[in-house]
Design an enzyme around this catalytic site. Structure first.
Site, PDB file in Angstrom:
ATOM      1  CB  CYS A 111      -0.992  -0.026   1.157  1.00 17.95           C
ATOM      2  SG  CYS A 111      -2.330   1.181   0.984  1.00 17.95           S
ATOM      3  CG  HIS A 215      -3.850  -3.440   3.029  1.00 14.13           C
ATOM      4  ND1 HIS A 215      -2.953  -2.898   3.927  1.00 14.13           N
ATOM      5  CD2 HIS A 215      -4.329  -2.404   2.304  1.00 14.13           C
ATOM      6  CE1 HIS A 215      -2.896  -1.587   3.760  1.00 14.13           C
ATOM      7  NE2 HIS A 215      -3.719  -1.255   2.780  1.00 14.13           N
ATOM      8  CD  GLU A 217      -1.703  -5.726   5.657  1.00 16.79           C
ATOM      9  OE1 GLU A 217      -2.099  -4.567   5.851  1.00 16.79           O
ATOM     10  OE2 GLU A 217      -1.326  -6.140   4.540  1.00 16.79           O
TER      11      GLU A 217
END
Length: 237
Positions: A111, A215, A217
């Site tokens: 990002c 993202h 994660e």
């Protein structure tokens, strides 16, 4: 021996007190790297002159999401739609990037991290998606939960991502950003795009640099292919 992955940290205040600051990184980055066999090490915002010493102690560098990047780094004045910035973080992370390049250590940018890589190599950003000449999809998916993908990306067949993500059909990702790459840096190849043309992936294969706009994660606990992004970074990049 497990590789040590330095995660460039962020800062915030606790308990509404200007005197109680903490250095942190999202726990999901830590978990994703641990699941991939890496040893995460958070690098707190520090003196840019000490970036080489920080990078000497790690095997690879991860740049996480967060604040907007000061537009002066890519030759622009602040637009009214610019979000909050952290000048100390910008200076330190740009120094970490330069140190990692000097020491020939791989970098993964997520990002803001991808956007910062683009700026570090001489590219520019749109300070807000509304400033693009083309109409954009919804790239801040609130209130949809972040572990749920909301739009597709098309991945280049000859890219680093193609080693483990599909290129034949559009790959589904989540989305949480109001800025985006405008002019890609000359040394970075565009390797993933959204249907509206927004750049979702950059790489420099020779320097072992990979950037993604979404993202992983926040999805890797539920989507195996998202965990493979961390697996690839830790074990192969």
């Amino acid at each position: 021996m497990k590789p040590i992955i330095g995660i460039a940290g962020n800062e915030t205040v606790m308990m509404d007190s200007d005197s109680h600051w903490i250095s942190y990184t999202p726990k999901n980055f830590v978990t994703g790297l641990q699941q991939a066999g890496g040893i995460p090490l958070i690098l707190p915002i520090g003196d840019p002159d000490e970036a080489d010493r920080y990078v000497t102690g790690i095997d690879k560098l991860l740049l996480a999401g967060g604040q907007d990047i000061d537009p002066s780094y890519y030759g622009q004045l602040p637009d009214q739609k610019l979000g909050g910035t952290n000048p100390d973080r910008d200076r330190f992370e740009l120094a970490l990037i330069k140190a990692a390049i000097r020491q020939q250590k791989p970098i993964l940018g997520v990002c803001r991290g991808m956007q910062l890589l683009n700026v570090a190599f001489g590219g520019t950003l749109y300070q807000d998606l509304s400033l693009r000449p083309e109409k954009a999809l919804k790239h801040v998916q609130v209130p949809t939960p972040f572990h749920q993908p909301t739009h597709s990306v098309t991945i280049a067949k000859d890219s680093l991502l193609a080693a483990f993500l599909p290129t034949e059909a559009a790959y589904q990702v989540n989305s949480f950003h109001h800025q985006t790459v405008a002019e890609p840096a000359p040394e970075l190849a565009v390797i993933a795009t959204a249907p509206d043309g927004v750049i979702e992936g950059l790489e420099n294969r020779e320097r072992r640099i990979l950037g993604i706009q979404w993202h992983p994660e926040l999805t890797c606990a539920d989507i195996k292919k998202e965990q493979q992004i961390f697996d690839y970074f830790v074990t192969q990049l």
